[in-house]
Design a protein around this motif. Structure first.
Motif, PDB file in Angstrom:
ATOM      1  N   LYS A  11       0.809  -1.223   0.000  1.00  0.00           N
ATOM      2  CA  LYS A  11       0.000   0.000   0.000  1.00  0.00           C
ATOM      3  C   LYS A  11       0.841   1.272   0.000  1.00  0.00           C
ATOM      4  CE  LYS A  11      -3.707  -2.344   2.403  1.00  0.00           C
ATOM      5  NZ  LYS A  11      -4.403  -2.539   3.660  1.00  0.00           N
ATOM      6  N   GLU A  12       2.096   1.184   0.465  1.00  0.00           N
ATOM      7  CA  GLU A  12       2.966   2.363   0.505  1.00  0.00           C
ATOM      8  C   GLU A  12       3.333   2.766  -0.922  1.00  0.00           C
ATOM      9  OE1 GLU A  12       4.115   3.868   3.407  1.00  0.00           O
ATOM     10  OE2 GLU A  12       2.821   2.497   4.520  1.00  0.00           O
ATOM     11  N   ASP A  13       3.425   4.072  -1.156  1.00  0.00           N
ATOM     12  CA  ASP A  13       3.831   4.566  -2.461  1.00  0.00           C
ATOM     13  C   ASP A  13       5.330   4.321  -2.626  1.00  0.00           C
ATOM     14  OD1 ASP A  13       3.531   5.780  -4.946  1.00  0.00           O
ATOM     15  OD2 ASP A  13       4.071   7.753  -4.155  1.00  0.00           O
ATOM     16  N   GLN A  14       5.700   3.557  -3.631  1.00  0.00           N
ATOM     17  CA  GLN A  14       7.101   3.216  -3.870  1.00  0.00           C
ATOM     18  C   GLN A  14       7.430   3.475  -5.342  1.00  0.00           C
ATOM     19  OE1 GLN A  14       9.273   2.423  -1.628  1.00  0.00           O
ATOM     20  NE2 GLN A  14       7.953   1.953   0.099  1.00  0.00           N
ATOM     21  N   PRO A  15       8.712   3.729  -5.636  1.00  0.00           N
ATOM     22  CA  PRO A  15       9.104   3.893  -7.040  1.00  0.00           C
ATOM     23  C   PRO A  15       8.972   2.578  -7.803  1.00  0.00           C
ATOM     24  CG  PRO A  15      11.037   3.891  -5.610  1.00  0.00           C
ATOM     25  CD  PRO A  15       9.825   3.862  -4.712  1.00  0.00           C
ATOM     26  N   ASP A  16       9.104   2.649  -9.112  1.00  0.00           N
ATOM     27  CA  ASP A  16       8.986   1.445  -9.940  1.00  0.00           C
ATOM     28  C   ASP A  16      10.014   0.382  -9.544  1.00  0.00           C
ATOM     29  OD1 ASP A  16       6.923   2.599 -11.297  1.00  0.00           O
ATOM     30  OD2 ASP A  16       7.947   2.750 -13.216  1.00  0.00           O
ATOM     31  N   GLU A  17      11.212   0.834  -9.201  1.00  0.00           N
ATOM     32  CA  GLU A  17      12.279  -0.101  -8.864  1.00  0.00           C
ATOM     33  C   GLU A  17      13.117   0.494  -7.738  1.00  0.00           C
ATOM     34  OE1 GLU A  17      16.348  -1.774 -10.961  1.00  0.00           O
ATOM     35  OE2 GLU A  17      14.640  -1.302 -12.232  1.00  0.00           O
ATOM     36  N   PHE A  18      13.491  -0.338  -6.788  1.00  0.00           N
ATOM     37  CA  PHE A  18      14.415   0.092  -5.747  1.00  0.00           C
ATOM     38  C   PHE A  18      15.153  -1.132  -5.230  1.00  0.00           C
ATOM     39  CE2 PHE A  18      10.251  -0.441  -3.957  1.00  0.00           C
ATOM     40  CZ  PHE A  18      10.404  -1.031  -2.719  1.00  0.00           C
ATOM     41  N   ILE A  47       4.820  -3.672  -8.639  1.00  0.00           N
ATOM     42  CA  ILE A  47       3.878  -4.190  -9.637  1.00  0.00           C
ATOM     43  C   ILE A  47       2.458  -3.707  -9.383  1.00  0.00           C
ATOM     44  CG2 ILE A  47       5.268  -6.199 -10.244  1.00  0.00           C
ATOM     45  CD1 ILE A  47       3.293  -7.843  -8.428  1.00  0.00           C
ATOM     46  N   ASN A  48       2.329  -2.640  -8.618  1.00  0.00           N
ATOM     47  CA  ASN A  48       1.009  -2.036  -8.461  1.00  0.00           C
ATOM     48  C   ASN A  48       0.585  -1.438  -9.799  1.00  0.00           C
ATOM     49  OD1 ASN A  48       0.218  -2.436  -5.693  1.00  0.00           O
ATOM     50  ND2 ASN A  48       1.924  -1.104  -5.135  1.00  0.00           N
ATOM     51  N   LEU A  53       5.446  -0.027 -16.420  1.00  0.00           N
ATOM     52  CA  LEU A  53       4.649  -0.268 -17.627  1.00  0.00           C
ATOM     53  C   LEU A  53       5.354  -1.148 -18.666  1.00  0.00           C
ATOM     54  CD1 LEU A  53       2.913   3.207 -17.969  1.00  0.00           C
ATOM     55  CD2 LEU A  53       2.042   1.100 -16.942  1.00  0.00           C
ATOM     56  N   PRO A  54       6.656  -0.947 -18.959  1.00  0.00           N
ATOM     57  CA  PRO A  54       7.299  -1.856 -19.924  1.00  0.00           C
ATOM     58  C   PRO A  54       7.246  -3.319 -19.473  1.00  0.00           C
ATOM     59  CG  PRO A  54       8.680   0.078 -19.559  1.00  0.00           C
ATOM     60  CD  PRO A  54       7.567   0.128 -18.540  1.00  0.00           C
ATOM     61  N   LEU A  55       7.475  -3.563 -18.191  1.00  0.00           N
ATOM     62  CA  LEU A  55       7.394  -4.923 -17.666  1.00  0.00           C
ATOM     63  C   LEU A  55       5.981  -5.470 -17.828  1.00  0.00           C
ATOM     64  CD1 LEU A  55       8.632  -7.310 -16.077  1.00  0.00           C
ATOM     65  CD2 LEU A  55       8.001  -6.094 -13.977  1.00  0.00           C
ATOM     66  N   ARG A  60       1.775 -10.188 -19.698  1.00  0.00           N
ATOM     67  CA  ARG A  60       0.336  -9.946 -19.544  1.00  0.00           C
ATOM     68  C   ARG A  60      -0.190 -10.462 -18.201  1.00  0.00           C
ATOM     69  NH1 ARG A  60      -4.331  -8.514 -21.920  1.00  0.00           N
ATOM     70  NH2 ARG A  60      -6.193  -9.733 -21.408  1.00  0.00           N
ATOM     71  N   ARG A  61       0.283 -11.628 -17.754  1.00  0.00           N
ATOM     72  CA  ARG A  61      -0.194 -12.202 -16.482  1.00  0.00           C
ATOM     73  C   ARG A  61       0.089 -11.249 -15.321  1.00  0.00           C
ATOM     74  NH1 ARG A  61      -3.955 -16.162 -16.700  1.00  0.00           N
ATOM     75  NH2 ARG A  61      -3.178 -17.955 -17.811  1.00  0.00           N
ATOM     76  N   LEU A  62       1.261 -10.663 -15.323  1.00  0.00           N
ATOM     77  CA  LEU A  62       1.628  -9.738 -14.264  1.00  0.00           C
ATOM     78  C   LEU A  62       0.736  -8.496 -14.311  1.00  0.00           C
ATOM     79  CD1 LEU A  62       3.597  -9.559 -11.941  1.00  0.00           C
ATOM     80  CD2 LEU A  62       5.234  -8.461 -13.475  1.00  0.00           C
ATOM     81  N   TRP A  63       0.464  -8.009 -15.492  1.00  0.00           N
ATOM     82  CA  TRP A  63      -0.429  -6.854 -15.664  1.00  0.00           C
ATOM     83  C   TRP A  63      -1.835  -7.200 -15.156  1.00  0.00           C
ATOM     84  CZ3 TRP A  63      -4.526  -6.409 -19.363  1.00  0.00           C
ATOM     85  CH2 TRP A  63      -5.119  -5.147 -19.400  1.00  0.00           C
ATOM     86  N   GLU A  64      -2.323  -8.401 -15.522  1.00  0.00           N
ATOM     87  CA  GLU A  64      -3.643  -8.830 -15.060  1.00  0.00           C
ATOM     88  C   GLU A  64      -3.670  -8.960 -13.535  1.00  0.00           C
ATOM     89  OE1 GLU A  64      -4.541 -12.443 -17.164  1.00  0.00           O
ATOM     90  OE2 GLU A  64      -5.046 -11.370 -19.019  1.00  0.00           O
ATOM     91  N   TYR A  65      -2.599  -9.495 -12.979  1.00  0.00           N
ATOM     92  CA  TYR A  65      -2.505  -9.628 -11.530  1.00  0.00           C
ATOM     93  C   TYR A  65      -2.586  -8.252 -10.868  1.00  0.00           C
ATOM     94  CZ  TYR A  65      -0.536 -10.529  -6.911  1.00  0.00           C
ATOM     95  OH  TYR A  65      -0.328 -10.578  -5.563  1.00  0.00           O
TER      96      TYR A  65
END
Length: 191
Positions: A11-18, A47-48, A53-55, A60-65
């Motif tokens: 739930k915490e706001d995090q960058p795309d990668e850290f 993965i929120n 977005l590129p990942l 697709r499964r990860l995006w659907e998740y």
């Protein structure tokens, strides 16, 4: 080269990668210049929904998740019970052909996983809070006891010093005047 990657959907706001390091979980080295003998670096990918977005486009499964998890979170935000939030999210995702095959085949397992995971988190949070409260109570009790013992030692040293210096009037006044007692403790460097 081997890599350790963890997906973040909290739930915490995090960058795309850290990056996380095992050594960050421990106190700093005791001596300057000491480095950890063993280090483990973890690449954390957010993965929120709306992150990486590129990942998400490549998987697709990860995006659907991420869509499914967002639905569950949104339902919880609306005040739904956990069970209703998950069931409604599953129904909505199935209608939109999101994780449809998995949700149709393993619906009860998905719901059970959520209920078990959230109950475990709730239990851990409760246990942590109870432990924290108990620790605070014990710490306060020990602190009071230690403070009382130190205060008694200071008073005994002051009485001994005043008797040694034949300051009986000061001793008598200190016994009835707290402010004067503090002044004498300060004078004898016992504060």
């Amino acid at each position: 080269m081997p890599q350790y990657i963890v997906f973040y959907n909290g739930k915490e706001d995090q960058p795309d990668e850290f990056w996380l390091k095992l050594s960050d979980a421990f106190l700093p080295p005791f001596k300057e210049g000491d480095a950890p003998v063993l280090e483990c670096r973890v690449r954390m990918l957010n993965i929120n929904l709306g992150h990486n977005l590129p990942l998400m486009q490549d998987c697709r499964r990860l995006w659907e998740y991420s869509i499914f998890m967002n639905e569950v979170s949104r339902n919880l935000g609306r005040g739904f019970s956990l069970e209703r939030a998950v069931n409604d999210a599953m129904d909505n995702c199935i209608r939109q052909d999101i994780l449809k095959d998995i949700l149709l085949q393993s619906r009860s397992e998905v719901l059970l996983m959520f209920l078990t995971e959230y109950d475990e988190k709730f239990l851990l949070d409760q246990t942590f809070e109870e432990g924290r409260e108990t620790g605070l109570e014990q710490g306060l009790k020990q602190g009071r006891k230690l403070g009382l013992e130190q205060g008694q030692d200071q008073i005994l040293l002051l009485i001994s010093q005043l008797l040694k210096d034949n300051r009986l009037e000061d001793l008598d006044k200190a016994l009835s005047d707290k402010h004067y007692l503090i002044t004498l403790l300060h004078e004898y460097h016992l504060d």
